[in-house]
Design an enzyme around this catalytic site. Sequence first.
Site, PDB file in Angstrom:
ATOM      1  CG  HIS A  31      -4.648   2.692  -1.095  1.00  0.00           C
ATOM      2  ND1 HIS A  31      -4.679   2.618   0.281  1.00  0.00           N
ATOM      3  CD2 HIS A  31      -5.656   3.542  -1.438  1.00  0.00           C
ATOM      4  CE1 HIS A  31      -5.644   3.386   0.744  1.00  0.00           C
ATOM      5  NE2 HIS A  31      -6.262   3.955  -0.279  1.00  0.00           N
ATOM      6  CG  ASP A  47      -2.053   0.974   1.136  1.00  0.00           C
ATOM      7  OD1 ASP A  47      -1.806   2.137   0.773  1.00  0.00           O
ATOM      8  OD2 ASP A  47      -3.195   0.572   1.421  1.00  0.00           O
TER       9      ASP A  47
END
Length: 262
Positions: free
Chosen positions: A208, A177
């Site tokens: 993400h 992420d």
Amino acid sequence: MSSSEENTMNGRMIIEGRDGAFGVYIARPKASPASAVVVLQEVFGVNADIRKTCDELAEQGFIAVAPDLFWRQEPGVNLTVTSEADWQHDLRLYQAYDRDAGAREVKETVNAVAKLPGCTGRVAVLGYCLGGLMTFLTAVRYGVDAAVVYHGGETEKYLGEVEGLHAPTLMHLAEEDEFISKPAQAEIKAALAKNPNTTVYSYPGQHHAFARHNGAHYNAAAAALANGHTSEFLHQQLRRPLVAPAVSGDWSAFGQRLANEE
């Protein structure tokens, strides 16, 4: 006290909160009574992706409701994930958003939804990115029946409140992420490992919003795995028969469950 006024023609509802009225999108299942899930948006507003998530939850047998988190700043935000101008617009809204008032309004939404005709009174909260953080904050500050957090940005800044987390909680983290660093993820995992009601799944190689419809990093297999965990969790916690999304392929080693055992 919150109250609600339904407008079933267009799938909208108005909730009268302490500080004013705000709109929500609502999707209903075919059968009732049903438990409910409050779905919290990313920075793009209650857009097509969030509405589709609500529709999918309704297909699984839940009442699904998505409140407009940005109603104070700009009611009815409905932006795309592909426009640079929209990204800059989102960032300004995100930076100005009042998280304390927002958590209170999420709880007002939960209270109003629990009283809807056809609702069992049991309500979970599920959120993505900003909505994931707001799910966490609502759970630790006000309590909910169950909580599901998808890549909640800046959750690590609020881990000092984790002792207030008593609701069964499921969290999904993407190991790559770009908005939640590996050290931040390690902090989150360490703090939640102390909570016997919390399960964290970590997804190697994912970025993400890997489970978001139409996202740049969307991964169908990883999304199906995460959403399968979510469906199982929600049905278990809200006492509904399981209708889990299909997961294609062998992904048994993909998600890493962090068991919380004393």
